[in-house]
Write a protein that holds these residues in place. Structure first.
Motif, short mmCIF file in Angstrom:
data_model
loop_
_atom_site.label_atom_id
_atom_site.label_comp_id
_atom_site.label_asym_id
_atom_site.label_seq_id
_atom_site.Cartn_x
_atom_site.Cartn_y
_atom_site.Cartn_z
N ARG A 30 -8.52 3.17 1.53
CA ARG A 30 -9.83 2.97 0.89
C ARG A 30 -9.95 3.92 -0.28
O ARG A 30 -9.57 5.08 -0.18
CB ARG A 30 -10.97 3.25 1.87
CG ARG A 30 -11.06 2.26 3.00
CD ARG A 30 -12.23 2.62 3.92
NE ARG A 30 -12.29 1.69 5.03
CZ ARG A 30 -13.00 0.57 5.03
NH1 ARG A 30 -13.71 0.25 3.99
NH2 ARG A 30 -12.98 -0.23 6.08
N PHE A 31 -10.51 3.41 -1.37
CA PHE A 31 -10.67 4.21 -2.57
C PHE A 31 -12.06 4.00 -3.15
O PHE A 31 -12.62 2.91 -3.08
CB PHE A 31 -9.64 3.80 -3.63
CG PHE A 31 -8.23 4.10 -3.25
CD1 PHE A 31 -7.65 5.32 -3.55
CD2 PHE A 31 -7.47 3.15 -2.58
CE1 PHE A 31 -6.34 5.59 -3.19
CE2 PHE A 31 -6.16 3.40 -2.22
CZ PHE A 31 -5.59 4.63 -2.54
N ALA A 32 -12.59 5.05 -3.79
CA ALA A 32 -13.81 4.92 -4.58
C ALA A 32 -13.44 4.19 -5.86
O ALA A 32 -12.28 4.21 -6.30
CB ALA A 32 -14.37 6.30 -4.91
N PHE A 33 -14.42 3.56 -6.49
CA PHE A 33 -14.16 2.82 -7.71
C PHE A 33 -13.53 3.71 -8.78
O PHE A 33 -12.67 3.27 -9.54
CB PHE A 33 -15.44 2.17 -8.25
CG PHE A 33 -15.18 1.25 -9.40
CD1 PHE A 33 -14.66 -0.01 -9.17
CD2 PHE A 33 -15.43 1.65 -10.69
CE1 PHE A 33 -14.40 -0.87 -10.24
CE2 PHE A 33 -15.17 0.81 -11.76
CZ PHE A 33 -14.66 -0.46 -11.53
N ASN A 34 -13.93 4.95 -8.82
CA ASN A 34 -13.38 5.89 -9.81
C ASN A 34 -11.89 6.12 -9.62
O ASN A 34 -11.22 6.59 -10.54
CB ASN A 34 -14.11 7.23 -9.76
CG ASN A 34 -15.53 7.12 -10.25
OD1 ASN A 34 -15.90 6.16 -10.93
ND2 ASN A 34 -16.34 8.10 -9.92
N LYS A 53 -3.64 -3.45 3.34
CA LYS A 53 -4.78 -3.90 2.53
C LYS A 53 -5.46 -2.67 1.93
O LYS A 53 -5.70 -1.69 2.62
CB LYS A 53 -5.80 -4.68 3.36
CG LYS A 53 -5.31 -6.00 3.83
CD LYS A 53 -5.08 -6.94 2.69
CE LYS A 53 -4.53 -8.26 3.17
NZ LYS A 53 -4.08 -9.10 2.07
N VAL A 54 -5.75 -2.75 0.63
CA VAL A 54 -6.40 -1.67 -0.09
C VAL A 54 -7.80 -2.12 -0.46
O VAL A 54 -7.98 -3.21 -1.00
CB VAL A 54 -5.59 -1.31 -1.36
CG1 VAL A 54 -6.32 -0.28 -2.20
CG2 VAL A 54 -4.21 -0.83 -0.98
N ILE A 55 -8.79 -1.28 -0.17
CA ILE A 55 -10.18 -1.60 -0.46
C ILE A 55 -10.69 -0.62 -1.53
O ILE A 55 -10.46 0.59 -1.42
CB ILE A 55 -11.07 -1.46 0.79
CG1 ILE A 55 -10.64 -2.47 1.86
CG2 ILE A 55 -12.54 -1.62 0.46
CD1 ILE A 55 -10.85 -3.90 1.50
#
Length: 59
Positions: A30-34, A53-55
Motif C-alpha cells: 500500500r502506498f500514499a498517492f505521493n 497487488k499494489v494499492i
C-alpha cells in the motif's frame, strides 16, 4: 470484452460474494498517492518485490 472474460468475471464475483475469495488478502503493498512512483517501481518489479497487488490510496 470476449465471452471468456465475461465468464471469468462472473465466476470471480461469485467467489467474492460467497466469501471464498477475499480480495483484501491479495494486497501486498500500500502506498500514499505521493509515493506513486515508488508504487510503480514495486509493481514493475513484482517478482523481486514479492508484490501481488499494489494499492495507491488518495485519502
Amino acid at each position: 470484452m470476449g465471452k471468456g472474460m465475461t465468464n471469468t468475471t462472473a465466476m470471480l464475483m461469485k467467489n467474492v460474494q460467497s466469501g471464498k475469495l477475499k480480495p483484501a488478502e491479495l494486497i501486498t503493498h500500500r502506498f500514499a498517492f505521493n509515493d506513486f512512483m515508488r508504487a510503480y517501481e514495486v509493481f514493475g518489479n513484482a517478482s523481486k518485490e514479492k508484490a501481488l497487488k499494489v494499492i495507491i490510496d488518495n485519502s
